[in-house]
Scaffold this motif. Structure first.
Motif, PDB file in Angstrom:
ATOM      1  N   HIS A  88      -6.962   9.230   2.401  1.00  0.00           N
ATOM      2  CA  HIS A  88      -6.836  10.609   1.911  1.00  0.00           C
ATOM      3  C   HIS A  88      -6.128  10.585   0.552  1.00  0.00           C
ATOM      4  CE1 HIS A  88      -2.896   9.845   3.576  1.00  0.00           C
ATOM      5  NE2 HIS A  88      -3.430   9.692   4.771  1.00  0.00           N
ATOM      6  N   GLU A  89      -6.054  11.779  -0.069  1.00  0.00           N
ATOM      7  CA  GLU A  89      -5.520  11.857  -1.439  1.00  0.00           C
ATOM      8  C   GLU A  89      -4.068  11.391  -1.529  1.00  0.00           C
ATOM      9  OE1 GLU A  89      -6.240  15.651  -3.171  1.00  0.00           O
ATOM     10  OE2 GLU A  89      -8.400  15.280  -3.337  1.00  0.00           O
ATOM     11  N   GLN A  90      -3.288  11.695  -0.494  1.00  0.00           N
ATOM     12  CA  GLN A  90      -1.872  11.293  -0.529  1.00  0.00           C
ATOM     13  C   GLN A  90      -1.741   9.771  -0.558  1.00  0.00           C
ATOM     14  OE1 GLN A  90       0.386  12.815   2.762  1.00  0.00           O
ATOM     15  NE2 GLN A  90       2.262  11.874   2.006  1.00  0.00           N
ATOM     16  N   GLU A  91      -2.597   9.114   0.231  1.00  0.00           N
ATOM     17  CA  GLU A  91      -2.554   7.642   0.242  1.00  0.00           C
ATOM     18  C   GLU A  91      -3.029   7.083  -1.102  1.00  0.00           C
ATOM     19  OE1 GLU A  91      -3.712   3.882   3.131  1.00  0.00           O
ATOM     20  OE2 GLU A  91      -4.808   5.763   3.365  1.00  0.00           O
ATOM     21  N   ALA A  92      -4.046   7.743  -1.687  1.00  0.00           N
ATOM     22  CA  ALA A  92      -4.520   7.316  -3.016  1.00  0.00           C
ATOM     23  C   ALA A  92      -3.382   7.427  -4.029  1.00  0.00           C
ATOM     24  CB  ALA A  92      -5.706   8.180  -3.447  1.00  0.00           C
ATOM     25  N   PHE A  93      -2.629   8.515  -3.939  1.00  0.00           N
ATOM     26  CA  PHE A  93      -1.492   8.719  -4.849  1.00  0.00           C
ATOM     27  C   PHE A  93      -0.473   7.584  -4.691  1.00  0.00           C
ATOM     28  CE2 PHE A  93       2.403  10.497  -6.478  1.00  0.00           C
ATOM     29  CZ  PHE A  93       1.984  11.257  -7.559  1.00  0.00           C
ATOM     30  N   GLN A  94      -0.157   7.257  -3.450  1.00  0.00           N
ATOM     31  CA  GLN A  94       0.824   6.190  -3.201  1.00  0.00           C
ATOM     32  C   GLN A  94       0.325   4.841  -3.718  1.00  0.00           C
ATOM     33  OE1 GLN A  94       1.162   6.702   1.000  1.00  0.00           O
ATOM     34  NE2 GLN A  94       2.683   8.337   0.838  1.00  0.00           N
ATOM     35  N   MET A  95      -0.961   4.580  -3.527  1.00  0.00           N
ATOM     36  CA  MET A  95      -1.527   3.295  -3.993  1.00  0.00           C
ATOM     37  C   MET A  95      -1.421   3.192  -5.513  1.00  0.00           C
ATOM     38  SD  MET A  95      -4.942   2.582  -1.761  1.00  0.00           S
ATOM     39  CE  MET A  95      -4.855   2.216  -0.015  1.00  0.00           C
ATOM     40  N   LEU A  96      -1.790   4.274  -6.211  1.00  0.00           N
ATOM     41  CA  LEU A  96      -1.780   4.230  -7.677  1.00  0.00           C
ATOM     42  C   LEU A  96      -0.354   4.142  -8.217  1.00  0.00           C
ATOM     43  CD1 LEU A  96      -4.760   6.655  -8.248  1.00  0.00           C
ATOM     44  CD2 LEU A  96      -4.678   4.248  -8.929  1.00  0.00           C
ATOM     45  N   GLN A  97       0.580   4.782  -7.537  1.00  0.00           N
ATOM     46  CA  GLN A  97       1.999   4.650  -7.926  1.00  0.00           C
ATOM     47  C   GLN A  97       2.440   3.193  -7.779  1.00  0.00           C
ATOM     48  OE1 GLN A  97       4.355   7.427  -5.595  1.00  0.00           O
ATOM     49  NE2 GLN A  97       4.899   8.542  -7.457  1.00  0.00           N
ATOM     50  N   ARG A  98       1.966   2.588  -6.705  1.00  0.00           N
ATOM     51  CA  ARG A  98       2.336   1.194  -6.412  1.00  0.00           C
ATOM     52  C   ARG A  98       1.746   0.219  -7.451  1.00  0.00           C
ATOM     53  NH1 ARG A  98       1.204  -1.111  -0.333  1.00  0.00           N
ATOM     54  NH2 ARG A  98       0.853  -3.269  -0.927  1.00  0.00           N
ATOM     55  N   LEU A  99       0.539   0.519  -7.948  1.00  0.00           N
ATOM     56  CA  LEU A  99      -0.117  -0.382  -8.905  1.00  0.00           C
ATOM     57  C   LEU A  99       0.342  -0.121 -10.349  1.00  0.00           C
ATOM     58  CD1 LEU A  99      -3.805  -0.275  -7.552  1.00  0.00           C
ATOM     59  CD2 LEU A  99      -2.045  -1.994  -7.087  1.00  0.00           C
ATOM     60  N   SER A 100       0.941   1.046 -10.572  1.00  0.00           N
ATOM     61  CA  SER A 100       1.316   1.467 -11.928  1.00  0.00           C
ATOM     62  C   SER A 100       2.230   0.468 -12.640  1.00  0.00           C
ATOM     63  CB  SER A 100       2.027   2.827 -11.821  1.00  0.00           C
ATOM     64  OG  SER A 100       2.669   3.142 -13.030  1.00  0.00           O
ATOM     65  N   GLY A 101       1.820   0.066 -13.853  1.00  0.00           N
ATOM     66  CA  GLY A 101       2.644  -0.797 -14.706  1.00  0.00           C
ATOM     67  C   GLY A 101       2.698  -2.244 -14.251  1.00  0.00           C
ATOM     68  N   LYS A 102       1.830  -2.633 -13.313  1.00  0.00           N
ATOM     69  CA  LYS A 102       1.917  -3.990 -12.747  1.00  0.00           C
ATOM     70  C   LYS A 102       0.575  -4.719 -12.775  1.00  0.00           C
ATOM     71  CE  LYS A 102       5.656  -3.028  -9.556  1.00  0.00           C
ATOM     72  NZ  LYS A 102       5.606  -2.118  -8.424  1.00  0.00           N
ATOM     73  N   VAL A 103       0.676  -6.023 -12.519  1.00  0.00           N
ATOM     74  CA  VAL A 103      -0.530  -6.851 -12.366  1.00  0.00           C
ATOM     75  C   VAL A 103      -0.794  -7.010 -10.866  1.00  0.00           C
ATOM     76  CG1 VAL A 103      -1.549  -9.131 -12.779  1.00  0.00           C
ATOM     77  CG2 VAL A 103       0.001  -8.130 -14.481  1.00  0.00           C
ATOM     78  N   HIS A 104      -2.059  -6.811 -10.464  1.00  0.00           N
ATOM     79  CA  HIS A 104      -2.427  -7.089  -9.072  1.00  0.00           C
ATOM     80  C   HIS A 104      -3.677  -7.963  -9.061  1.00  0.00           C
ATOM     81  CE1 HIS A 104      -4.867  -3.453  -9.976  1.00  0.00           C
ATOM     82  NE2 HIS A 104      -5.772  -4.095  -9.266  1.00  0.00           N
TER      83      HIS A 104
END
Ligand SMILES: Cc1cn([C@H]2C[C@H](O)[C@@H](COP(=O)(O)OP(=O)(O)OP(=O)(O)O)O2)c(=O)[nH]c1=O
Length: 204
Positions: A88-104
């Motif tokens: 859902h959108e909330q999980e998408a938000f959390q994922m993008l916050q987690r990836l922000s500014g980083k290498v994955h």
């Protein structure tokens, strides 16, 4: 003896995988398998992606003869673990916050199963590093409103509007989109050469 052109089936519901395989000009059909994709954190991410790719291909291959079945699974992995597709959108938000500014890492497992005799199966994976720019909450919110993140591992699409967040990648681009074509072709060549088959010049 003349070589045989194999029947190829892509075991995937992903429009991206269909588009990428079309690019190679090899004829294929699509069959969609339903398997449990619940994330298992107790095994290495590469093994998890390979296992799901195999299960997707095997679920289709088991009812087919004289066919080569392709399955794939794409996951996003950071230092905290595996990110699949957001529910859902909330999980998408959390994922993008987690990836922000980083290498994955983006890992795609690929399975190629031949039900020609003697049966054969190959499983492999490709890894690409991706750097996501630092994102504000507003950037993330606007992106989520486009509807793009929901069916994508890690909640972004490098081939779509998500491209504006990708600073750089290291490795195979098609791997991030869902099907590493260079790896796939090598696997198809291996499996067709082990029997007396050919898919024309591409696989010769
Ligand atoms: C990171 C990333 C993933 N993706 C997609 C590729 C995959 O379709 C999806 C990951 O989910 P998957 O479970 O690998 O695939 P799927 O559910 O879409 O299709 P199927 O299981 O039927 O084969 O995320 C992008 O399209 N762009 C990207 O940049």
């Amino acid at each position: 003896m003349d070589s045989v052109v194999p029947r190829i089936v892509l075991a995937s519901s992903s429009p991206r995988r269909k588009m990428l395989l079309h690019q190679l000009d090899i004829p294929f059909d699509i069959r969609v398998s339903e398997i449990d994709e619940t994330i298992q954190g107790d095994i290495p991410a590469e093994e998890f992606a390979r296992r799901l790719a195999f299960e997707k291909a095997e679920a289709i291959a088991r009812s087919l003869t004289d066919t080569i079945v392709i399955g794939a699974d794409t996951i996003v992995v950071d230092e905290r673990g595996i990110l699949g597709k957001p529910q859902h959108e909330q999980e998408a938000f959390q994922m993008l916050q987690r990836l922000s500014g980083k290498v994955h890492r983006v890992i795609t497992g690929v399975a190629v199963i031949s039900t020609y005799l003697p049966q054969n199966a190959l499983v492999n994976h490709e890894t690409t590093q991706v750097k996501i720019a630092a994102l504000s909450d507003r950037d993330i919110q606007c992106y989520i409103h486009t509807g793009e993140p929901l069916d994508k591992a890690g909640a972004y699409a490098i081939q779509g509007k998500g491209a504006m967040f990708v600073e750089w990648i290291h490795g195979c681009y098609n791997n991030v989109v869902g099907l590493p074509l260079f790896l796939l072709i090598r696997m198809l060549k291996n499996i067709t050469h082990s029997t007396n088959m050919s898919c024309g010049h591409l696989l010769s």
